[in-house]
Design a protein around this motif. Sequence first.
Motif, PDB file in Angstrom:
ATOM      1  N   GLU A 142       0.826  -1.204   0.000  1.00  0.00           N
ATOM      2  CA  GLU A 142       0.000   0.000   0.000  1.00  0.00           C
ATOM      3  C   GLU A 142       0.866   1.262   0.000  1.00  0.00           C
ATOM      4  OE1 GLU A 142      -3.750   2.022   2.449  1.00  0.00           O
ATOM      5  OE2 GLU A 142      -2.894   0.109   3.095  1.00  0.00           O
ATOM      6  N   GLY A 143       0.631   2.126  -0.983  1.00  0.00           N
ATOM      7  CA  GLY A 143       1.337   3.405  -1.060  1.00  0.00           C
ATOM      8  C   GLY A 143       2.730   3.325  -1.649  1.00  0.00           C
ATOM      9  N   LEU A 144       3.162   2.140  -2.099  1.00  0.00           N
ATOM     10  CA  LEU A 144       4.503   1.988  -2.651  1.00  0.00           C
ATOM     11  C   LEU A 144       4.456   1.852  -4.165  1.00  0.00           C
ATOM     12  CD1 LEU A 144       6.093  -0.536  -0.105  1.00  0.00           C
ATOM     13  CD2 LEU A 144       6.301   1.955  -0.134  1.00  0.00           C
ATOM     14  N   ASP A 145       5.408   2.462  -4.839  1.00  0.00           N
ATOM     15  CA  ASP A 145       5.536   2.368  -6.292  1.00  0.00           C
ATOM     16  C   ASP A 145       6.722   1.463  -6.613  1.00  0.00           C
ATOM     17  OD1 ASP A 145       6.938   3.423  -8.925  1.00  0.00           O
ATOM     18  OD2 ASP A 145       4.806   3.966  -9.057  1.00  0.00           O
ATOM     19  N   LEU A 146       6.483   0.403  -7.377  1.00  0.00           N
ATOM     20  CA  LEU A 146       7.530  -0.577  -7.658  1.00  0.00           C
ATOM     21  C   LEU A 146       8.734   0.048  -8.351  1.00  0.00           C
ATOM     22  CD1 LEU A 146       5.243  -2.665  -6.981  1.00  0.00           C
ATOM     23  CD2 LEU A 146       6.269  -4.135  -8.714  1.00  0.00           C
ATOM     24  N   ASP A 147       8.478   0.897  -9.328  1.00  0.00           N
ATOM     25  CA  ASP A 147       9.583   1.501 -10.079  1.00  0.00           C
ATOM     26  C   ASP A 147      10.425   2.406  -9.186  1.00  0.00           C
ATOM     27  OD1 ASP A 147       8.827   0.215 -12.405  1.00  0.00           O
ATOM     28  OD2 ASP A 147       7.523   1.862 -13.050  1.00  0.00           O
ATOM     29  N   GLU A 148       9.766   3.224  -8.383  1.00  0.00           N
ATOM     30  CA  GLU A 148      10.494   4.117  -7.480  1.00  0.00           C
ATOM     31  C   GLU A 148      11.265   3.324  -6.432  1.00  0.00           C
ATOM     32  OE1 GLU A 148       7.929   6.974  -5.757  1.00  0.00           O
ATOM     33  OE2 GLU A 148       7.390   7.933  -7.662  1.00  0.00           O
ATOM     34  N   LEU A 149      10.634   2.267  -5.935  1.00  0.00           N
ATOM     35  CA  LEU A 149      11.281   1.431  -4.925  1.00  0.00           C
ATOM     36  C   LEU A 149      12.532   0.772  -5.501  1.00  0.00           C
ATOM     37  CD1 LEU A 149      10.711   0.637  -1.968  1.00  0.00           C
ATOM     38  CD2 LEU A 149       9.586  -1.416  -2.828  1.00  0.00           C
ATOM     39  N   GLU A 150      12.414   0.268  -6.714  1.00  0.00           N
ATOM     40  CA  GLU A 150      13.564  -0.379  -7.355  1.00  0.00           C
ATOM     41  C   GLU A 150      14.708   0.606  -7.555  1.00  0.00           C
ATOM     42  OE1 GLU A 150      14.471  -3.360 -11.125  1.00  0.00           O
ATOM     43  OE2 GLU A 150      12.594  -2.223 -11.045  1.00  0.00           O
ATOM     44  N   ASP A 155      21.052   0.421  -5.470  1.00  0.00           N
ATOM     45  CA  ASP A 155      22.419   0.612  -4.973  1.00  0.00           C
ATOM     46  C   ASP A 155      22.638  -0.034  -3.613  1.00  0.00           C
ATOM     47  OD1 ASP A 155      23.162   2.029  -7.228  1.00  0.00           O
ATOM     48  OD2 ASP A 155      22.652   3.989  -6.347  1.00  0.00           O
ATOM     49  N   PHE A 156      21.571  -0.545  -3.006  1.00  0.00           N
ATOM     50  CA  PHE A 156      21.686  -1.220  -1.713  1.00  0.00           C
ATOM     51  C   PHE A 156      21.665  -2.745  -1.869  1.00  0.00           C
ATOM     52  CE2 PHE A 156      20.179   2.995  -0.587  1.00  0.00           C
ATOM     53  CZ  PHE A 156      20.923   3.299   0.543  1.00  0.00           C
ATOM     54  N   GLY A 157      21.747  -3.195  -3.112  1.00  0.00           N
ATOM     55  CA  GLY A 157      21.868  -4.632  -3.336  1.00  0.00           C
ATOM     56  C   GLY A 157      20.614  -5.333  -3.798  1.00  0.00           C
ATOM     57  N   LEU A 158      19.560  -4.588  -4.103  1.00  0.00           N
ATOM     58  CA  LEU A 158      18.324  -5.214  -4.571  1.00  0.00           C
ATOM     59  C   LEU A 158      18.576  -5.984  -5.861  1.00  0.00           C
ATOM     60  CD1 LEU A 158      15.204  -5.530  -4.334  1.00  0.00           C
ATOM     61  CD2 LEU A 158      15.018  -3.485  -5.758  1.00  0.00           C
ATOM     62  N   VAL A 159      18.159  -7.247  -5.882  1.00  0.00           N
ATOM     63  CA  VAL A 159      18.324  -8.099  -7.062  1.00  0.00           C
ATOM     64  C   VAL A 159      16.998  -8.314  -7.770  1.00  0.00           C
ATOM     65  CG1 VAL A 159      18.934 -10.424  -7.862  1.00  0.00           C
ATOM     66  CG2 VAL A 159      20.342  -9.294  -6.141  1.00  0.00           C
ATOM     67  N   GLU A 160      15.942  -8.584  -6.993  1.00  0.00           N
ATOM     68  CA  GLU A 160      14.630  -8.872  -7.565  1.00  0.00           C
ATOM     69  C   GLU A 160      13.549  -8.172  -6.756  1.00  0.00           C
ATOM     70  OE1 GLU A 160      15.611 -13.511  -8.894  1.00  0.00           O
ATOM     71  OE2 GLU A 160      14.293 -13.084  -7.198  1.00  0.00           O
ATOM     72  N   ILE A 161      12.494  -7.767  -7.444  1.00  0.00           N
ATOM     73  CA  ILE A 161      11.321  -7.232  -6.769  1.00  0.00           C
ATOM     74  C   ILE A 161      10.090  -7.725  -7.516  1.00  0.00           C
ATOM     75  CG2 ILE A 161      11.413  -5.087  -8.105  1.00  0.00           C
ATOM     76  CD1 ILE A 161      10.225  -3.652  -5.653  1.00  0.00           C
ATOM     77  N   GLY A 162       9.108  -8.175  -6.789  1.00  0.00           N
ATOM     78  CA  GLY A 162       7.918  -8.695  -7.434  1.00  0.00           C
ATOM     79  C   GLY A 162       6.753  -8.748  -6.470  1.00  0.00           C
ATOM     80  N   LEU A 189      16.090   0.199   3.133  1.00  0.00           N
ATOM     81  CA  LEU A 189      14.675   0.299   3.497  1.00  0.00           C
ATOM     82  C   LEU A 189      14.478   1.247   4.674  1.00  0.00           C
ATOM     83  CD1 LEU A 189      13.668  -3.453   3.114  1.00  0.00           C
ATOM     84  CD2 LEU A 189      12.739  -1.549   1.777  1.00  0.00           C
ATOM     85  N   GLU A 190      15.379   1.191   5.637  1.00  0.00           N
ATOM     86  CA  GLU A 190      15.280   2.078   6.796  1.00  0.00           C
ATOM     87  C   GLU A 190      15.437   3.539   6.377  1.00  0.00           C
ATOM     88  OE1 GLU A 190      18.257   0.567   9.403  1.00  0.00           O
ATOM     89  OE2 GLU A 190      17.017  -1.096  10.138  1.00  0.00           O
ATOM     90  N   GLU A 191      16.344   3.789   5.429  1.00  0.00           N
ATOM     91  CA  GLU A 191      16.537   5.165   4.962  1.00  0.00           C
ATOM     92  C   GLU A 191      15.313   5.691   4.219  1.00  0.00           C
ATOM     93  OE1 GLU A 191      20.130   5.702   2.769  1.00  0.00           O
ATOM     94  OE2 GLU A 191      21.433   5.133   4.446  1.00  0.00           O
ATOM     95  N   LEU A 192      14.548   4.789   3.614  1.00  0.00           N
ATOM     96  CA  LEU A 192      13.315   5.171   2.934  1.00  0.00           C
ATOM     97  C   LEU A 192      12.118   5.206   3.880  1.00  0.00           C
ATOM     98  CD1 LEU A 192      13.636   3.121  -0.392  1.00  0.00           C
ATOM     99  CD2 LEU A 192      13.997   5.582  -0.077  1.00  0.00           C
TER     100      LEU A 192
END
Length: 240
Positions: A142-150, A155-162, A189-192
């Motif tokens: 809720e309230g999160l945008d996949l593209d913005e989150l990615e 740069d923090f090591g995210l490999v996959e999001i789905g 995630l904490e910084e966001l």
Amino acid sequence: MGRIFETRKHTMFARWDKMAKAFTRCGKEIEIAVKSGGADPKSNPALRRVLQNARSVNMPKDKIEAAIKRALGGDSKDYEILVYEGYAPHGVPLLVEAATDNPTRTIANIRVHFNKGGGNLGTTGSVGFLFKRMGVFRLDPEGLDLDELELGLIDFGLVEIGEGEGEKGEAQLILRCEFNDFGNLQTGLEELGISPLKADSEYIPLSMTELGEKEAEEVMALVDRLEQDDDVQNVFHNLA
């Protein structure tokens, strides 16, 4: 009416058993985290993670505090994290993650579970190559945008999001990273300002096995049997 009552009672007890198991698992994780990094969540990211997981399963505050006190007061057991490998019926590979203060007891119990469940306990490395250990973060979408989150986490090591589902069928966002980047992604995630519903390391299957309904039920009966063991924290498989 009697049958309906018995069914409801069985469902209620099953829910209580599952809740109690979740509390036990989280309690062990809290004790391990406190012993390794101290009782201050601000300076102990592992403790921050397990406390979040404990809250996600509605673990009571007094039980959380009791686990911390045990670790600080010397009443805590010295838990060792061990992974056992084997096969369920129909050749489905299993990884069983345990937190134990008595490996001799644990391996004996797990061998019994495999034997009675129609599986075979293997040796180290027998099925581990079929999985990859990764950091996994589950978020409320809720309230999160996949593209913005990615973009914010790449740069923090995210490999996959789905997109995925939780245990109750609720919608979730699932983020994965290399196991060594777990702390980096947690920091991102904490910084966001995002608090995960759950964060943990998981063994992700590199390929999936498809079975018929009857065969799949036999596999899941062994998985359920293993998950009920007090020493077992997680059971991973590749059953589709």
